[in-house]
Design a protein around this motif. Structure first.
Motif, PDB file in Angstrom:
ATOM      1  N   ARG A   1       0.503  -1.347  -0.120  1.00  0.00           N
ATOM      2  CA  ARG A   1       0.322  -0.344   0.392  1.00  0.00           C
ATOM      3  C   ARG A   1       0.599   1.463  -0.064  1.00  0.00           C
ATOM      4  N   ALA A   2       1.851   0.801   0.599  1.00  0.00           N
ATOM      5  CA  ALA A   2       2.899   2.469   0.973  1.00  0.00           C
ATOM      6  C   ALA A   2       3.302   2.452  -0.332  1.00  0.00           C
ATOM      7  N   LYS A   3       3.833   2.153  -1.502  1.00  0.00           N
ATOM      8  CA  LYS A   3       3.898   1.819  -3.039  1.00  0.00           C
ATOM      9  C   LYS A   3       3.144   3.098  -4.141  1.00  0.00           C
ATOM     10  N   ILE A   4       0.953   2.610  -3.164  1.00  0.00           N
ATOM     11  CA  ILE A   4       1.014   3.210  -4.445  1.00  0.00           C
ATOM     12  C   ILE A   4      -0.110   4.411  -4.468  1.00  0.00           C
ATOM     13  N   TYR A   5      -0.167   5.286  -4.852  1.00  0.00           N
ATOM     14  CA  TYR A   5      -0.491   7.272  -5.229  1.00  0.00           C
ATOM     15  C   TYR A   5      -1.641   7.320  -5.975  1.00  0.00           C
ATOM     16  N   VAL A   6      -2.304   8.300  -5.384  1.00  0.00           N
ATOM     17  CA  VAL A   6      -3.339   8.324  -6.915  1.00  0.00           C
ATOM     18  C   VAL A   6      -3.252   9.473  -7.224  1.00  0.00           C
ATOM     19  N   ALA A   7      -3.541   9.491  -8.895  1.00  0.00           N
ATOM     20  CA  ALA A   7      -2.994  11.329  -9.377  1.00  0.00           C
ATOM     21  C   ALA A   7      -4.777  11.266 -10.668  1.00  0.00           C
ATOM     22  N   PRO A   8      -5.707  11.311  -9.770  1.00  0.00           N
ATOM     23  CA  PRO A   8      -6.918  11.280 -11.021  1.00  0.00           C
ATOM     24  C   PRO A   8      -6.355  12.712 -12.339  1.00  0.00           C
ATOM     25  N   ASN A   9      -7.045  11.957 -13.668  1.00  0.00           N
ATOM     26  CA  ASN A   9      -7.524  12.273 -14.891  1.00  0.00           C
ATOM     27  C   ASN A   9      -7.562  12.958 -14.973  1.00  0.00           C
ATOM     28  N   THR A  10      -7.155  14.317 -15.641  1.00  0.00           N
ATOM     29  CA  THR A  10      -8.616  15.683 -15.478  1.00  0.00           C
ATOM     30  C   THR A  10      -7.609  16.451 -17.202  1.00  0.00           C
ATOM     31  N   ILE A  11      -8.664  17.138 -17.059  1.00  0.00           N
ATOM     32  CA  ILE A  11      -8.185  17.792 -18.592  1.00  0.00           C
ATOM     33  C   ILE A  11      -8.541  20.055 -17.741  1.00  0.00           C
ATOM     34  N   HIS A  12      -7.145  20.575 -18.348  1.00  0.00           N
ATOM     35  CA  HIS A  12      -7.846  22.076 -18.096  1.00  0.00           C
ATOM     36  C   HIS A  12      -9.301  22.351 -18.986  1.00  0.00           C
ATOM     37  N   VAL A  13      -9.595  22.918 -18.600  1.00  0.00           N
ATOM     38  CA  VAL A  13     -10.676  23.597 -19.452  1.00  0.00           C
ATOM     39  C   VAL A  13     -10.921  25.029 -19.692  1.00  0.00           C
ATOM     40  N   PRO A  14     -10.337  25.847 -20.968  1.00  0.00           N
ATOM     41  CA  PRO A  14      -9.352  26.911 -21.232  1.00  0.00           C
ATOM     42  C   PRO A  14     -11.441  27.937 -20.804  1.00  0.00           C
ATOM     43  N   GLY A  15     -11.387  29.395 -20.292  1.00  0.00           N
ATOM     44  CA  GLY A  15     -12.493  29.370 -20.537  1.00  0.00           C
ATOM     45  C   GLY A  15     -12.969  29.155 -18.767  1.00  0.00           C
ATOM     46  N   HIS A  16     -13.125  28.522 -18.241  1.00  0.00           N
ATOM     47  CA  HIS A  16     -13.850  27.445 -17.556  1.00  0.00           C
ATOM     48  C   HIS A  16     -14.709  28.298 -16.422  1.00  0.00           C
ATOM     49  N   THR A  17     -15.925  28.141 -16.396  1.00  0.00           N
ATOM     50  CA  THR A  17     -16.720  29.308 -16.178  1.00  0.00           C
ATOM     51  C   THR A  17     -18.420  28.541 -15.882  1.00  0.00           C
ATOM     52  N   ASP A  18     -19.279  28.701 -14.517  1.00  0.00           N
ATOM     53  CA  ASP A  18     -20.206  27.974 -14.024  1.00  0.00           C
ATOM     54  C   ASP A  18     -21.272  28.597 -14.557  1.00  0.00           C
ATOM     55  N   LEU A  19     -21.528  28.244 -15.490  1.00  0.00           N
ATOM     56  CA  LEU A  19     -22.686  28.487 -16.675  1.00  0.00           C
ATOM     57  C   LEU A  19     -24.252  27.872 -16.527  1.00  0.00           C
ATOM     58  N   SER A  20     -24.015  27.533 -14.955  1.00  0.00           N
ATOM     59  CA  SER A  20     -25.603  26.401 -14.431  1.00  0.00           C
ATOM     60  C   SER A  20     -26.287  27.310 -14.389  1.00  0.00           C
ATOM     61  N   ASP A  21     -26.358  28.583 -14.622  1.00  0.00           N
ATOM     62  CA  ASP A  21     -27.325  29.583 -13.868  1.00  0.00           C
ATOM     63  C   ASP A  21     -27.683  30.228 -15.711  1.00  0.00           C
ATOM     64  N   ARG A  22     -27.552  30.038 -16.545  1.00  0.00           N
ATOM     65  CA  ARG A  22     -27.704  30.426 -17.736  1.00  0.00           C
ATOM     66  C   ARG A  22     -29.092  29.971 -18.510  1.00  0.00           C
ATOM     67  N   ARG A  23     -30.040  30.605 -19.350  1.00  0.00           N
ATOM     68  CA  ARG A  23     -31.303  30.158 -19.827  1.00  0.00           C
ATOM     69  C   ARG A  23     -31.053  28.897 -20.831  1.00  0.00           C
ATOM     70  N   LYS A  24     -31.395  27.523 -20.957  1.00  0.00           N
ATOM     71  CA  LYS A  24     -31.121  26.213 -21.196  1.00  0.00           C
ATOM     72  C   LYS A  24     -31.791  26.374 -22.453  1.00  0.00           C
ATOM     73  N   ASN A  25     -31.488  25.733 -23.878  1.00  0.00           N
ATOM     74  CA  ASN A  25     -32.932  25.242 -24.609  1.00  0.00           C
ATOM     75  C   ASN A  25     -32.343  24.668 -25.202  1.00  0.00           C
ATOM     76  N   SER A  26     -31.510  23.409 -25.021  1.00  0.00           N
ATOM     77  CA  SER A  26     -30.571  22.141 -26.145  1.00  0.00           C
ATOM     78  C   SER A  26     -29.900  21.529 -24.885  1.00  0.00           C
ATOM     79  N   LEU A  27     -29.379  20.382 -26.111  1.00  0.00           N
ATOM     80  CA  LEU A  27     -28.863  18.848 -25.268  1.00  0.00           C
ATOM     81  C   LEU A  27     -27.871  19.165 -26.252  1.00  0.00           C
ATOM     82  N   LEU A  28     -26.266  18.578 -25.836  1.00  0.00           N
ATOM     83  CA  LEU A  28     -25.351  18.249 -26.234  1.00  0.00           C
ATOM     84  C   LEU A  28     -24.536  17.595 -26.269  1.00  0.00           C
TER      85      LEU A  28
END
Length: 242
Positions: free
Chosen positions: A76-103
């Protein structure tokens, strides 16, 4: 390798012997395997254990298999975790915007199953707000099939094909209007890209009886049903989730 190298990190992929062979040679630097872990092909897993025991450490995408690794004799002492991810340019919370599509954003290939999305969207369209559209971003071998399905269901006016889009600005505008990012088949970093814009995900849980029979990427572990995603059990349940 430079004389002052402290560590070598190699992808733990048995299909590439050049990544694994150095573990058998004497070296000054620490040798670390990085990536996923056990394979559905059980005969391969003893080989992975054998190689891992000769490395100095292992870096995993996620911690879901640590207990299995320890039970199989890994340190166990030899095991580490580094979750894979991605850089999102211009990332921002858009959840409160008007929605009218699926993507959908991704390659138009079989393991992504965009055809299931078009079929499900056509089925439930009468139950959606009249202005709801389906935005499909990406190119691939299934484009002719998708065009045919759109014509078959008579939804040419509400399905928009954007082709491959790599510019962050137009992608952000598409996420801004999206109720959800929908990936009926394999989902990987696309889910994290969606979260970077505050948009939830709809996808199918990994199951052996799925039509796509896809082994999902470790990024799937970031999806929490009814928190940041809707995860359904069978591929024919997509329409209900929409």
């Amino acid at each position: 390798m430079r004389d002052d190298t402290k560590a070598l990190i190699a992808m733990f992929d048995l299909r590439w012997p050049s990544y694994t062979l150095p573990v058998f040679f004497s070296r000054k630097a620490r040798f670390i395997f990085w990536g996923g872990w056990y394979s559905p092909r059980r005969l391969v897993n003893p080989v992975r254990d054998f190689l891992a025991d000769r490395a100095d450490a292992a870096i995993l995408y996620g911690g879901e298999e640590i207990e299995t690794m320890v039970a199989r004799g890994r340190d166990r002492a030899k095991i580490y975790v580094a979750p894979n991810t991605i850089h999102v340019p211009g990332h921002t919370d858009l959840s409160d915007r008007r929605k009218n599509s699926l993507l959908f954003v991704g390659r138009l290939i079989q393991r992504k199953r965009p055809d299931l999305l078009v079929e499900a969207f056509a089925k439930v369209r009468p139950q959606l707000p009249q202005d709801t559209a389906l935005d499909i971003v990406g190119d691939g071998e299934l484009r002719p099939l998708l065009d045919a399905l759109v014509r078959k269901f008579g939804i040419e006016d509400v399905v928009r094909f954007h082709g491959a889009v790599t510019d962050p600005a137009p992608l952000s505008r598409l996420f801004e209007s999206a109720y959800a990012y929908v990936s009926p088949g394999h989902i990987g970093l696309g889910g994290l890209h969606s979260f970077g814009h505050g948009v939830a995900v709809i996808t199918c849980a990994p199951r052996a009886d799925n039509v796509s029979k896809t082994r999902y990427g470790p990024e799937f572990l970031n999806l929490k049903n009814e928190e940041n995603a809707l995860i359904y059990g069978r591929e024919d349940e997509l329409d209900a989730q929409i």
